[in-house]
Design an enzyme around this catalytic site. Structure first.
Site, PDB file in Angstrom:
ATOM      1  N   CYS A  65      75.209  56.967  47.057  1.00  0.00           N
ATOM      2  CA  CYS A  65      74.021  57.723  46.629  1.00  0.00           C
ATOM      3  C   CYS A  65      74.127  58.105  45.154  1.00  0.00           C
ATOM      4  O   CYS A  65      73.755  59.209  44.746  1.00  0.00           O
ATOM      5  CB  CYS A  65      73.808  58.974  47.490  1.00  0.00           C
ATOM      6  SG  CYS A  65      73.323  58.615  49.174  1.00  0.00           S
ATOM      7  N   LYS A  84      81.236  69.756  54.025  1.00  0.00           N
ATOM      8  CA  LYS A  84      82.274  69.241  53.127  1.00  0.00           C
ATOM      9  C   LYS A  84      83.392  70.258  52.931  1.00  0.00           C
ATOM     10  O   LYS A  84      84.363  69.998  52.219  1.00  0.00           O
ATOM     11  CB  LYS A  84      81.656  68.839  51.786  1.00  0.00           C
ATOM     12  CG  LYS A  84      80.642  67.697  51.914  1.00  0.00           C
ATOM     13  CD  LYS A  84      80.099  67.282  50.576  1.00  0.00           C
ATOM     14  CE  LYS A  84      78.889  66.367  50.698  1.00  0.00           C
ATOM     15  NZ  LYS A  84      79.201  65.045  51.238  1.00  0.00           N
ATOM     16  N   ASP A 110      75.530  71.764  41.228  1.00  0.00           N
ATOM     17  CA  ASP A 110      75.702  71.142  42.543  1.00  0.00           C
ATOM     18  C   ASP A 110      77.190  71.161  42.855  1.00  0.00           C
ATOM     19  O   ASP A 110      77.969  70.388  42.295  1.00  0.00           O
ATOM     20  CB  ASP A 110      75.152  69.712  42.500  1.00  0.00           C
ATOM     21  CG  ASP A 110      75.434  68.923  43.771  1.00  0.00           C
ATOM     22  OD1 ASP A 110      76.146  69.433  44.659  1.00  0.00           O
ATOM     23  OD2 ASP A 110      74.949  67.782  43.875  1.00  0.00           O
ATOM     24  N   GLN A 121      80.682  68.662  46.096  1.00  0.00           N
ATOM     25  CA  GLN A 121      81.988  68.000  46.063  1.00  0.00           C
ATOM     26  C   GLN A 121      83.089  68.906  45.533  1.00  0.00           C
ATOM     27  O   GLN A 121      84.271  68.556  45.602  1.00  0.00           O
ATOM     28  CB  GLN A 121      81.901  66.731  45.212  1.00  0.00           C
ATOM     29  CG  GLN A 121      81.020  65.650  45.793  1.00  0.00           C
ATOM     30  CD  GLN A 121      81.565  65.060  47.071  1.00  0.00           C
ATOM     31  OE1 GLN A 121      82.767  64.962  47.270  1.00  0.00           O
ATOM     32  NE2 GLN A 121      80.677  64.662  47.974  1.00  0.00           N
ATOM     33  N   HIS A 139      74.487  62.697  42.102  1.00  0.00           N
ATOM     34  CA  HIS A 139      74.078  62.178  43.415  1.00  0.00           C
ATOM     35  C   HIS A 139      72.556  62.130  43.436  1.00  0.00           C
ATOM     36  O   HIS A 139      71.882  62.903  42.745  1.00  0.00           O
ATOM     37  CB  HIS A 139      74.609  63.150  44.480  1.00  0.00           C
ATOM     38  CG  HIS A 139      74.433  62.721  45.894  1.00  0.00           C
ATOM     39  ND1 HIS A 139      73.226  62.827  46.559  1.00  0.00           N
ATOM     40  CD2 HIS A 139      75.313  62.220  46.791  1.00  0.00           C
ATOM     41  CE1 HIS A 139      73.381  62.408  47.799  1.00  0.00           C
ATOM     42  NE2 HIS A 139      74.628  62.028  47.975  1.00  0.00           N
TER      43      HIS A 139
END
Length: 404
Positions: A362, A224, A198, A201, A121
């Site tokens: 993104c 999220k 990261d 997600q 991203h």
């Protein structure tokens, strides 16, 4: 097995209509919906214990502080951090990444290398580019293949004694690929590099164990994970958080201040300047509790079935191509219809009450790799159903007929 209708009743927004049609919400990769218990937690804070936290001697301040710090402990347990003070509240994944890049400004020197993956991203690309501009470090890219998987043989070749940090997403937001992060962490540590994962997600779909992964940093956003927007977590190993300078200066992150010199507070407060999103932090703990009550094994099973069914049904549409066919993948389907711009499909099916994301998500380097302007992304959550997928397929076919 989950009682999906019972779970759906926990989410007030799922009962509403959009453009006169029942809402079918398949934009969970952008943000998940919120259960009533999370909404209630926010209201309860403002109705019952609204006060600034830490240092206050009055009752409301102590109650708010206790609730906030209890949330930190919940998240510590959830990700299996060794210490509660390794769990830092942020405004989201982007905030967490920037806090780390700021810290590495004083560590990197010209010629040092940072490895970033081709699946990232923008929030896990741009801050590192800015860091390289400040320090003279070099950004190198771990390439991907046409299935949307990182090429581990090339990753191994990129690693060297010049590598100071590897940063990679746990799961791709654009394709749903689950990356082999444990392997990548172990290989990076062999050359003495730190690793930031990261997890934005990943956290809606799985329960990360930061000690088992042995990552140096793990970042994610609360919104999220069925939590509020404007909340997030930066996990960092104690040794790294002590080594890095504060990201922001201000109240709360200080020990003593004079005009001659300031000394910084101990962890975690060193990285938590100013009044935080107290209600959000408390409600994030509530969201974590809720997700654990549903159970991540149950969540994974439900989403696996949705992914398999959705893939099967969408591929019945003539001219449809799916981008991201990794062997290890979560419940995201990015696709296009031959000869039709993704925006046009998304606009039409919105009129039918179906929410998907269109564009580059993104993740422009991924779209450039496939030589496309963007995709239609349907991202499923555990509260979605196969019947909703049927509605999506019918809507896409209808849009296709209209645009042909």
């Amino acid at each position: 097995m989950l009682d999906i209708q019972k779970i759906r009743a926990d989410f007030p927004i799922l009962t509403q209509k959009v453009n006169g049609k029942p809402l079918v919400y398949f934009d969970n990769g952008a943000t998940t919906q919120k259960p009533q218990v999370v909404i209630d937690a926010i209201a309860k804070y403002y109705q019952e214990i609204n006060a600034n936290i830490h240092r206050g001697v009055h009752t409301l301040s102590q109650l708010a502080t206790d609730a906030y710090e209890e949330s930190r402990k919940k998240i510590q347990n959830h990700i299996n951090a060794k210490f509660a003070h390794e769990v830092l509240f942020t405004s989201g994944t982007t905030h967490g990444i920037n806090a780390v890049t700021n810290g590495f400004t004083s560590i990197l020197k010209p010629g040092d290398e940072i490895l970033v993956s081709a699946l990232e991203h923008h929030s896990n690309i741009v801050p590192w580019q800015m860091l390289c501009e400040r320090t003279g470090a070099i950004l190198r890219v771990i390439p991907m293949n046409t299935d949307g998987e990182l090429i581990m043989a090339e990753y191994d070749k990129l690693l060297s004694d010049k590598t100071k940090l590897v940063t990679v997403n746990h799961i791709s937001n654009a394709l749903g690929t689950i990356n082999p992060v444990k392997y990548m962490i172990d290989k990076a540590h062999e050359v003495g590099a730190a690793v930031l994962i990261d997890g934005a997600q990943a956290v809606p779909h799985l329960k990360p164990d930061v000690q088992e992964l042995d990552c140096d940093f793990y970042v994610f956003s609360g919104h999220k994970l069925c939590g509020p927007t404007g909340t997030g977590i930066l996990y960092g190993k104690e040794e790294w958080l002590n080594k890095l300078p504060p990201y922001q200066g201000g109240g709360e992150m200080i020990k003593e201040v004079s005009f001659e010199k300031t000394t910084y507070a101990e962890l975690p407060h060193k990285f938590e300047a100013g009044t935080p999103n107290i209600a959000g932090g408390i409600a994030l703990g509530t969201a974590v509790d809720y997700m654990n009550e549903v159970g991540f094994d149950n969540i994974q099973q439900q989403e696996k079935e949705l992914l398999e069914y959705g893939t099967q049904q969408l591929l019945t549409i003539e001219g449809l191509k799916i981008y991201g066919t990794a062997k290890e993948k979560t419940s995201v389907i990015s696709f296009n219809i031959e000869g039709i711009h993704p925006y046009d499909i998304g606009t039409i099916i919105d009129k039918l009450g179906i929410a998907v994301r269109t564009g580059h998500h993104c993740a422009q380097p991924i779209m450039n790799f496939f030589e496309i302007p963007g995709t239609i992304r349907a991202s499923f959550a555990f509260y979605n159903t196969k019947e909703e997928i049927d509605s999506l397929v019918a809507a896409v076919k209808r849009a296709q007929n209209m645009l042909a």
